[in-house]
Design a protein around this motif. Sequence first.
Motif, PDB file in Angstrom:
ATOM      1  N   THR A 162       0.832  -1.204   0.000  1.00  0.00           N
ATOM      2  CA  THR A 162       0.000   0.000   0.000  1.00  0.00           C
ATOM      3  C   THR A 162       0.872   1.262   0.000  1.00  0.00           C
ATOM      4  N   PRO A 163       1.632   1.527  -1.056  1.00  0.00           N
ATOM      5  CA  PRO A 163       2.482   2.723  -1.050  1.00  0.00           C
ATOM      6  C   PRO A 163       1.706   4.025  -0.962  1.00  0.00           C
ATOM      7  N   GLN A 164       0.449   4.041  -1.429  1.00  0.00           N
ATOM      8  CA  GLN A 164      -0.349   5.262  -1.343  1.00  0.00           C
ATOM      9  C   GLN A 164      -0.853   5.526   0.078  1.00  0.00           C
ATOM     10  N   ASP A 165      -0.814   4.512   0.919  1.00  0.00           N
ATOM     11  CA  ASP A 165      -1.256   4.632   2.311  1.00  0.00           C
ATOM     12  C   ASP A 165      -0.247   3.848   3.148  1.00  0.00           C
ATOM     13  N   TRP A 166       0.974   4.384   3.172  1.00  0.00           N
ATOM     14  CA  TRP A 166       2.149   3.622   3.624  1.00  0.00           C
ATOM     15  C   TRP A 166       2.227   3.447   5.125  1.00  0.00           C
ATOM     16  N   LEU A 167       1.846   4.453   5.903  1.00  0.00           N
ATOM     17  CA  LEU A 167       2.059   4.413   7.346  1.00  0.00           C
ATOM     18  C   LEU A 167       0.940   3.621   8.019  1.00  0.00           C
ATOM     19  N   PRO A 168       1.253   2.534   8.721  1.00  0.00           N
ATOM     20  CA  PRO A 168       0.198   1.714   9.329  1.00  0.00           C
ATOM     21  C   PRO A 168      -0.616   2.494  10.370  1.00  0.00           C
ATOM     22  N   PRO A 169      -1.907   2.226  10.485  1.00  0.00           N
ATOM     23  CA  PRO A 169      -2.768   2.939  11.442  1.00  0.00           C
ATOM     24  C   PRO A 169      -2.634   2.357  12.849  1.00  0.00           C
ATOM     25  N   VAL A 170      -1.455   2.547  13.456  1.00  0.00           N
ATOM     26  CA  VAL A 170      -1.187   1.976  14.774  1.00  0.00           C
ATOM     27  C   VAL A 170      -1.933   2.738  15.860  1.00  0.00           C
ATOM     28  N   THR A 171      -1.902   4.068  15.790  1.00  0.00           N
ATOM     29  CA  THR A 171      -2.610   4.921  16.746  1.00  0.00           C
ATOM     30  C   THR A 171      -3.405   5.958  15.961  1.00  0.00           C
ATOM     31  N   LEU A 225       5.037  10.975  12.764  1.00  0.00           N
ATOM     32  CA  LEU A 225       5.342  10.019  11.707  1.00  0.00           C
ATOM     33  C   LEU A 225       6.469   9.095  12.141  1.00  0.00           C
ATOM     34  N   GLU A 226       7.528   9.666  12.688  1.00  0.00           N
ATOM     35  CA  GLU A 226       8.663   8.850  13.118  1.00  0.00           C
ATOM     36  C   GLU A 226       8.267   7.909  14.256  1.00  0.00           C
ATOM     37  N   ALA A 227       7.481   8.398  15.214  1.00  0.00           N
ATOM     38  CA  ALA A 227       7.055   7.549  16.323  1.00  0.00           C
ATOM     39  C   ALA A 227       6.191   6.388  15.833  1.00  0.00           C
ATOM     40  N   THR A 228       5.338   6.650  14.853  1.00  0.00           N
ATOM     41  CA  THR A 228       4.487   5.594  14.312  1.00  0.00           C
ATOM     42  C   THR A 228       5.310   4.571  13.549  1.00  0.00           C
ATOM     43  N   ALA A 229       6.315   5.035  12.803  1.00  0.00           N
ATOM     44  CA  ALA A 229       7.195   4.108  12.097  1.00  0.00           C
ATOM     45  C   ALA A 229       7.946   3.214  13.081  1.00  0.00           C
ATOM     46  N   ARG A 230       8.362   3.794  14.197  1.00  0.00           N
ATOM     47  CA  ARG A 230       9.048   2.994  15.219  1.00  0.00           C
ATOM     48  C   ARG A 230       8.125   1.918  15.779  1.00  0.00           C
ATOM     49  N   LEU A 231       6.885   2.292  16.078  1.00  0.00           N
ATOM     50  CA  LEU A 231       5.921   1.305  16.561  1.00  0.00           C
ATOM     51  C   LEU A 231       5.679   0.216  15.516  1.00  0.00           C
ATOM     52  N   MET A 260       8.470  -2.232  15.605  1.00  0.00           N
ATOM     53  CA  MET A 260       8.405  -3.048  16.821  1.00  0.00           C
ATOM     54  C   MET A 260       7.348  -4.147  16.700  1.00  0.00           C
ATOM     55  N   LEU A 261       6.268  -3.848  15.987  1.00  0.00           N
ATOM     56  CA  LEU A 261       5.138  -4.775  15.884  1.00  0.00           C
ATOM     57  C   LEU A 261       5.227  -5.688  14.671  1.00  0.00           C
ATOM     58  N   ARG A 262       6.203  -5.454  13.804  1.00  0.00           N
ATOM     59  CA  ARG A 262       6.258  -6.195  12.547  1.00  0.00           C
ATOM     60  C   ARG A 262       6.339  -7.698  12.814  1.00  0.00           C
ATOM     61  N   LEU A 266       4.073  -9.437  14.263  1.00  0.00           N
ATOM     62  CA  LEU A 266       3.198  -9.794  15.382  1.00  0.00           C
ATOM     63  C   LEU A 266       1.728  -9.578  14.982  1.00  0.00           C
ATOM     64  N   PRO A 267       0.810 -10.280  15.622  1.00  0.00           N
ATOM     65  CA  PRO A 267      -0.617 -10.131  15.290  1.00  0.00           C
ATOM     66  C   PRO A 267      -1.189  -8.868  15.926  1.00  0.00           C
ATOM     67  N   ALA A 268      -0.648  -7.727  15.528  1.00  0.00           N
ATOM     68  CA  ALA A 268      -1.030  -6.452  16.157  1.00  0.00           C
ATOM     69  C   ALA A 268      -2.432  -6.039  15.731  1.00  0.00           C
ATOM     70  N   ARG A 269      -3.123  -5.370  16.643  1.00  0.00           N
ATOM     71  CA  ARG A 269      -4.442  -4.816  16.376  1.00  0.00           C
ATOM     72  C   ARG A 269      -4.255  -3.383  15.898  1.00  0.00           C
ATOM     73  N   MET A 270      -4.712  -3.067  14.703  1.00  0.00           N
ATOM     74  CA  MET A 270      -4.621  -1.718  14.162  1.00  0.00           C
ATOM     75  C   MET A 270      -5.944  -0.971  14.390  1.00  0.00           C
ATOM     76  N   ILE A 271      -5.937   0.344  14.152  1.00  0.00           N
ATOM     77  CA  ILE A 271      -7.172   1.114  14.218  1.00  0.00           C
ATOM     78  C   ILE A 271      -8.178   0.510  13.235  1.00  0.00           C
ATOM     79  N   PRO A 272      -9.405   0.273  13.656  1.00  0.00           N
ATOM     80  CA  PRO A 272     -10.396  -0.316  12.729  1.00  0.00           C
ATOM     81  C   PRO A 272     -10.572   0.542  11.473  1.00  0.00           C
ATOM     82  N   GLU A 273     -10.689  -0.115  10.346  1.00  0.00           N
ATOM     83  CA  GLU A 273     -10.837   0.602   9.076  1.00  0.00           C
ATOM     84  C   GLU A 273     -12.038   1.533   9.090  1.00  0.00           C
ATOM     85  N   THR A 274     -13.074   1.171   9.816  1.00  0.00           N
ATOM     86  CA  THR A 274     -14.271   2.008   9.861  1.00  0.00           C
ATOM     87  C   THR A 274     -14.011   3.349  10.563  1.00  0.00           C
ATOM     88  N   GLU A 275     -12.968   3.409  11.395  1.00  0.00           N
ATOM     89  CA  GLU A 275     -12.645   4.627  12.130  1.00  0.00           C
ATOM     90  C   GLU A 275     -11.741   5.575  11.338  1.00  0.00           C
TER      91      GLU A 275
END
Length: 219
Positions: free
Chosen positions: A113-122, A183-189, A192-194, A196-205
């Motif tokens: 997903t290069p157009q939406d690259w940063l994972p929705p961790v927080t 951005l940098e803090a989210t990339a670090r997270l 760290m989670l790569r 792992l079965p991490a829970r991301m922000i729900p797509e509906t949110e």
Amino acid sequence: MPALPVEARLREQLCDLAASLYARGLTHGSTGNISARTADGGLLVSPTGSSFGRLDPARLARFDATGRQVEGDRPTKEMPLHRAFYDTRDGTGAVVHLHSCHSVALSTLPTDTPQDWLPPVTPYALMQLGQVTLLPYFRPGDEAMGDAVRGLNGTRAAVMLANHGPVVAGRTPDAACNAVEELEATARLALMLRGLPARMIPETEIPALTRVHRIAWET
């Protein structure tokens, strides 16, 4: 003590923000560049080859509203990136580009997903940045980087240059620097989670969170 004139305060602010980013390891050596729109429509820009830890307010490159340099040292070679945001994204008052470690590391890994690259961790990166597009690798200073930003037609407040670093536009210098830190803090997270079965922000949110960012940008 009399108050500093508006532009003098802006010069001091850019140097103070840059020094803070440098002191906390968000960029290093002579990497990174920062700019801000002046009251008369011109720009103040950090010089090429300068360190964020040692910027001199009097030596910032100064451009007038026509784009002509009128004083200061030679500006960063990444001027095409800065100009592309000012020219295409209404309300841009500042642009900051870092070589921050975790975001660069994340940019080297495969993504679907290069157009939406940063994972929705927080929610915070979504609110401050909206979606972040990963651009391909370009040689530093290549004008094609600016062309790639222009190709986004002002739809992104932030991009990530693969193997290079993030570039973020904000309404003010504080806003741009806060957002690039997020951005940098989210990339670090994300690193760290790569794996792992991490829970991301729900797509509906996500649409509501990115709307918060766009509304704040447009007011």
